[in-house]
Enzyme design. Sequence first.
Site, PDB file in Angstrom:
ATOM      1  N   ALA A 111      21.729  28.533   6.698  1.00 35.67           N
ATOM      2  CA  ALA A 111      20.426  28.093   7.212  1.00 35.67           C
ATOM      3  C   ALA A 111      19.388  29.181   6.934  1.00 35.67           C
ATOM      4  O   ALA A 111      19.744  30.351   6.738  1.00 35.67           O
ATOM      5  CB  ALA A 111      20.492  27.796   8.700  1.00 35.67           C
ATOM      6  N   PHE A 112      18.114  28.786   6.956  1.00 34.41           N
ATOM      7  CA  PHE A 112      17.053  29.741   6.577  1.00 34.41           C
ATOM      8  C   PHE A 112      16.966  30.932   7.526  1.00 34.41           C
ATOM      9  O   PHE A 112      16.382  31.955   7.192  1.00 34.41           O
ATOM     10  CB  PHE A 112      15.706  29.026   6.485  1.00 34.41           C
ATOM     11  CG  PHE A 112      15.020  28.765   7.808  1.00 34.41           C
ATOM     12  CD1 PHE A 112      15.422  27.730   8.628  1.00 34.41           C
ATOM     13  CD2 PHE A 112      13.955  29.552   8.216  1.00 34.41           C
ATOM     14  CE1 PHE A 112      14.796  27.484   9.842  1.00 34.41           C
ATOM     15  CE2 PHE A 112      13.312  29.314   9.429  1.00 34.41           C
ATOM     16  CZ  PHE A 112      13.735  28.275  10.244  1.00 34.41           C
ATOM     17  N   LYS A 113      17.559  30.790   8.707  1.00 34.36           N
ATOM     18  CA  LYS A 113      17.488  31.884   9.689  1.00 34.36           C
ATOM     19  C   LYS A 113      18.100  33.165   9.132  1.00 34.36           C
ATOM     20  O   LYS A 113      17.719  34.262   9.539  1.00 34.36           O
ATOM     21  CB  LYS A 113      18.235  31.512  10.962  1.00 34.36           C
ATOM     22  CG  LYS A 113      17.869  30.187  11.552  1.00 34.36           C
ATOM     23  CD  LYS A 113      16.530  30.208  12.216  1.00 34.36           C
ATOM     24  CE  LYS A 113      16.187  28.831  12.749  1.00 34.36           C
ATOM     25  NZ  LYS A 113      14.964  28.780  13.514  1.00 34.36           N
ATOM     26  N   ASP A 114      19.072  33.028   8.211  1.00 29.30           N
ATOM     27  CA  ASP A 114      19.711  34.218   7.642  1.00 29.30           C
ATOM     28  C   ASP A 114      18.709  35.101   6.893  1.00 29.30           C
ATOM     29  O   ASP A 114      18.934  36.305   6.749  1.00 29.30           O
ATOM     30  CB  ASP A 114      20.814  33.811   6.658  1.00 29.30           C
ATOM     31  CG  ASP A 114      22.005  33.152   7.336  1.00 29.30           C
ATOM     32  OD1 ASP A 114      22.355  33.558   8.451  1.00 29.30           O
ATOM     33  OD2 ASP A 114      22.575  32.212   6.735  1.00 29.30           O
ATOM     34  N   MET A 117      17.276  37.116   9.747  1.00 26.96           N
ATOM     35  CA  MET A 117      18.224  37.661  10.719  1.00 26.96           C
ATOM     36  C   MET A 117      19.069  38.778  10.126  1.00 26.96           C
ATOM     37  O   MET A 117      19.420  39.736  10.821  1.00 26.96           O
ATOM     38  CB  MET A 117      19.112  36.527  11.219  1.00 26.96           C
ATOM     39  CG  MET A 117      19.638  36.763  12.584  1.00 26.96           C
ATOM     40  SD  MET A 117      18.368  36.758  13.853  1.00 26.96           S
ATOM     41  CE  MET A 117      18.231  35.032  14.208  1.00 26.96           C
TER      42      MET A 117
END
Length: 471
Positions: A111-114, A117
């Site tokens: 997911a784009f959160k990586d 993060m």
Amino acid sequence: MKYFSSRGGMEPQDFSEILLEGLAPDGGLAVPEFYPQVPLSVLESWKSLNYGELAFEVLKAYATDIPEADLKALTTKTYTKAVYGTAEITPLRELFDGIKVLELSNGPTLAFKDMAMQLLGNLFEYQLARTNRELNILGATSGDTGSAAEYAMRGKKGVRVFMLSPLGKMSAFQRAQMYSLQDPNIFNIAVEGLFDDCQDVVKAVSEDLEYKARQKIGTVNSINWGRISAQVVYYFNAYLRTAEKIGDPVSFAVPSGNFGNVLAGHIARQMGLPIRKLIVATNENNVLDEFFKTGVYRPRKSAETYITSSPSMDISKASNFERFVYDLLGRDPKALKALWQDLAKEGQFDLSQDARFKRVEETFGFQSGCSNHQNRLDTIREVYSRTGTLIDTHTADAVKVARELVEPGVPMVVLETALAVKFAETIEEATGQTPPVPAAFEGIEKLPQRVVEMPVSVDQVKAFIAVNTGL
Ligand SMILES: Cc1ncc(COP(=O)(O)O)c(C=O)c1O
Ligand SMILES: N[C@@H](CCOP(=O)(O)O)C(=O)O
């Protein structure tokens, strides 16, 4: 660069301080004193940079209290082919009708959160070692922030993660990604409520300043400015790879929930990136679409929030919207605070008759649209039949709206915020195809899970954290 609270109640702080603090002490969000400007000539010179180098160039304007050599080492260590699968880090692929897809979901949790993060994990580790501190992260997730944070922080020295997730509302894959982690510094708490309830608990705990200090509480949600600043980078990268000539307009369509992703686009635009339109795409939880169309902002209660097939966007109180309204009101904390007091009293505000509402589109380039389950199925099916690729349900929401608003001659970039495998049930319903499972996640749904269940209770969450930190 100094940071202030959007509501005016915080002494100026440095990047490293707000990085570990999360929410401002007055309940507002940290905002930078100004947006650093990137002239077109500088943008031109950034064309030859790789992702890590570009991240350094963008972030050094915000993280001014981190020595440049250290920051460069951190961005170089973070943005690697080993972590993101390709040397390009965020490849672009052609879709159709002038639309491209920006691949942001090839990192460790799909997911784009990586994108942000992984950097945050390295920044925390660096900053904690520098200051000899510990950090207990309290987060809220609707499915993707949680796993991205846990994968980025597992095994990090001096860091524990307490992640609140809405009980039974995430996909089976998302639950398995988080709850199957057995690392001793990771604690999953499934809350009998929705994402907004989880986020409210995080904010309430953070507003208890004595508890926050004693328990060394920090955040990893996009209320943390560190997250937003790292997300600005991929707008620059996508622009540099899309515009035929530097200065040409490019538009972006962004699947939106907590308004962090599209806010990063707004910031890139404020820094001078020639973005024409920023398209906010919502699911059935269309609070933001309603605001951008009418000027009325009416966050919904949990009982009025739909459980949808793009579950990570089942959000009715978008935290980062406050940062945009701060800009809309001329970066005036008094005006923002007054408006937020009205919001708390009335449950909504209406800017439709306010001259400043015109600026939303004219000055800031925002437009919006929304999708429902049928739109999602139709879009996933059409993309599959025309390109042979499977897109996830959130990306599908943005493709649907992008197609409605794309303009001739202006490339439209859709941000791919997750991979299809995370939402296999809907993908199968749309196409009859089962999305491929990456080797790292083979059989994950069968692993034992470690999670505690709790009602929506600030006190119970506080007690759980205290027992596990021993502080
Ligand atoms: C897959 C996916 N798409 C879109 C969003 C919405 O992004 P934002 O909350 O930054 O608006 C999220 C969650 O935030 C998500 O996990
Ligand atoms: N969609 C998110 C919700 C939280 O968003 P954040 O960007 O503020 O962390 C999720 O998947 O958890």
